[in-house]
Write a protein that holds these residues in place. Structure first.
Motif, PDB file in Angstrom:
ATOM      1  N   ALA A 364       0.852  -1.190   0.000  1.00 41.11           N
ATOM      2  CA  ALA A 364       0.000   0.000   0.000  1.00 41.11           C
ATOM      3  C   ALA A 364       0.887   1.238   0.000  1.00 41.11           C
ATOM      4  N   PHE A 365       0.258   2.372  -0.235  1.00 37.03           N
ATOM      5  CA  PHE A 365       0.965   3.650  -0.237  1.00 37.03           C
ATOM      6  C   PHE A 365       0.612   4.426   1.031  1.00 37.03           C
ATOM      7  N   LEU A 366       1.612   5.100   1.556  1.00 35.39           N
ATOM      8  CA  LEU A 366       1.422   5.956   2.725  1.00 35.39           C
ATOM      9  C   LEU A 366       1.396   7.400   2.243  1.00 35.39           C
ATOM     10  N   VAL A 367       0.244   8.045   2.335  1.00 37.06           N
ATOM     11  CA  VAL A 367       0.086   9.415   1.857  1.00 37.06           C
ATOM     12  C   VAL A 367       0.078  10.365   3.047  1.00 37.06           C
ATOM     13  N   LEU A 368       0.253  11.641   2.747  1.00 31.78           N
ATOM     14  CA  LEU A 368       0.294  12.667   3.787  1.00 31.78           C
ATOM     15  C   LEU A 368      -1.030  13.415   3.786  1.00 31.78           C
ATOM     16  N   GLY A 369      -1.736  13.352   4.904  1.00 34.13           N
ATOM     17  CA  GLY A 369      -3.026  14.015   5.010  1.00 34.13           C
ATOM     18  C   GLY A 369      -2.895  15.518   5.143  1.00 34.13           C
TER      19      GLY A 369
END
Length: 488
Positions: A364-369
């Motif tokens: 999965a990808f870890l995105v920045l909120g």
């Protein structure tokens, strides 16, 4: 053989393969010939009429530039032009014209920049170089700026790893240290570098304290790493500007990588890739395939609840279809239908179930909120598996028992069947106004209440993908194919 021919005896050839040119490039060529003379000979053939003249088969732009210089009085009309004279062999002459124009390799942008830099180092000025090569001063200055790029960026341009547009984006600021840092960040990223993205990183001088990256890193860690802050004493904290974006980007990437490693260990995924973006774009998912997960099955109790809710919805739909219902009753029925729909969604909207055996194979990808919190993107991906070189057919042949294959209908046959189906319905609708009205009402209601519909109309679709019905009421046509219109 090569011989010199007076310019006045050279005429354009109709067999020259070049039909179009560029005015700016032609002006540069004229300036270059004026400054240095003709450096490359023309390719010509002798004309039968008028005798003594020669047709320019290759080198038409150079010939046109020489003629223009002669018309301006900068060259003599009998200027001796070096030419390679070929025998007129028909198609062979056209092939020579094509080869002369086709087999050319454009100068590498890096070599071009170094050449301009060499002329300046030898004592020439920018205006003089621009005048001798027929280009603008701004063009020469741009090439000199590219020649002073950070070594790693310039080498990437020379090796063809980055395009000229990307190199220009790096050169938007002369700060070579920042160029090297941004290039390193882009090289380690999963997405492809875009000139606009690079230019924003190069030229954006400050970052707001409300930026997600700033919230992720924190002011204390940023100051401890040597970052600088510009505070507005007459505004709130969100107006504070962080000046050193390179430090902020480095710290943010480090924190995202740490969070990704922690989540990978906690979830058991094969990989977790961090990104400072709020979303995952198509470039980051290149080489990956999306993993579709099925939601959990409904229990018997939940199925009974849904059946009860659908029965209630059917009652409300009956009230809406009843012509005797008042406006107030209809409004209440619509409101209750919305409540029932939300209740059904609450039961059926279950999270997907992940097979534990599949967990070590996906990522999965870890995105920045927006609030600076790393968030694991809900979509899961898996590495694309390479296809077997033998292919499925070979595998079946080796087994000796090939699997039966379904015979698919051709696209042409599918379109013809769709047209016939459409025409049959169109004839019935056009011939029966009452049926047309009932069908229209049914479709309107069914579209609004599609979730609880017992039967959906199977609308014929034409090859263009449009639903076809009659355009207006009319009596039965004499021709059964008349009376249809595309109202999709």
């Amino acid at each position: 053989m090569i011989q010199t021919i007076p310019l006045a005896k050279l005429v354009p050839s109709k067999r020259n393969v070049r039909r179009r040119s560029d005015a700016a490039a032609d002006a540069q060529l004229r300036a270059d010939i004026e400054a240095r003379g003709l450096l490359q000979n023309l390719i010509v053939t002798a004309n039968k009429k008028p005798r003594g003249t020669f047709a320019v088969e290759a080198g038409g732009r150079r010939h046109a530039a020489l003629k223009a210089l002669a018309n301006d009085g900068k060259l003599a009309a009998d200027f001796a032009v070096p030419c390679l004279v070929l025998d007129d062999l028909g198609s062979a002459v056209a092939e020579a014209s094509l080869a002369e124009n086709f087999q050319k390799l454009a100068l590498n942008p890096a070599d071009e920049c170094l050449a301009f830099q060499h002329f300046i180092e030898q004592g020439s000025d920018v205006e003089g170089v621009a005048r001798r090569f027929g280009v603008t001063v701004r063009f020469v200055e741009g090439r000199l700026r590219l020649a002073s790029l950070a070594p790693m960026v310039f080498q990437a341009l020379a090796d063809g790893e980055i395009t000229l547009d990307i190199a220009k984006a790096y050169a938007s600021t002369p700060d070579r240290e920042r160029q090297a840092h941004v290039f390193d960040q882009m090289s380690r990223g999963y997405g492809g570098a875009h000139p606009d993205s690079i230019r924003r990183m190069m030229t954006q001088a400050t970052v707001s304290a409300a930026d997600p990256r700033a919230r992720l890193v924190g002011e204390d860690a940023y100051l401890a790493a040597g970052g600088r802050i510009d505070r507005d004493l007459f505004a709130d904290d969100t107006s504070t500007r962080w000046l050193d974006i390179a430090i902020l980007e480095r710290l943010a990437n480090e924190k995202m990588e740490e969070a990704a490693a922690t989540l990978a260990a906690e979830t058991g995924y094969a990989w977790v890739r961090p990104t400072l973006d709020r979303y995952v774009d198509w470039q980051q998912t290149e080489g990956l395939e999306r993993v579709e997960l099925e939601p959990a099955a409904l229990t018997e109790s939940e199925q009974e609840q849904i059946a009860a809710l659908e029965a209630q919805a059917a009652d409300k739909i009956a009230l809406l279809e009843d012509e005797a219902s008042s406006d107030q009753v209809r409004a209440e029925a619509e409101t209750e239908l919305e409540i029932i729909e939300k209740a059904v969604e609450a039961i059926t909207d279950k999270p997907p179930v992940l097979d534990e055996a599949l967990r070590p194979q996906i990522g999965a990808f870890l995105v920045l909120g927006p609030d600076g919190t790393p968030r694991l993107h809900q979509t899961l991906y898996a590495e694309q598996t390479p296809q077997d070189e033998n292919g499925p057919d070979d595998a079946d042949d080796e087994a000796g028992e090939p699997a039966p294959r379904a015979v698919a209908l051709s696209q042409r046959l599918t379109d013809e069947l769709a047209i016939q189906r459409r025409d049959i319905l169109a004839v019935h609708v056009a011939a029966d106004p009452d049926f047309a009205l009932d069908l229209a009402i049914f479709m309107l209601v069914d579209r609004v209440c599609s979730r609880f519909s017992i039967m959906r109309p199977n609308c014929p679709v034409a090859p263009s993908g449009k639903v076809l019905l009659t355009s207006r009421r009319r009596s039965r046509p004499s021709n059964p194919m008349e009376g249809t219109a595309d109202v999709g």
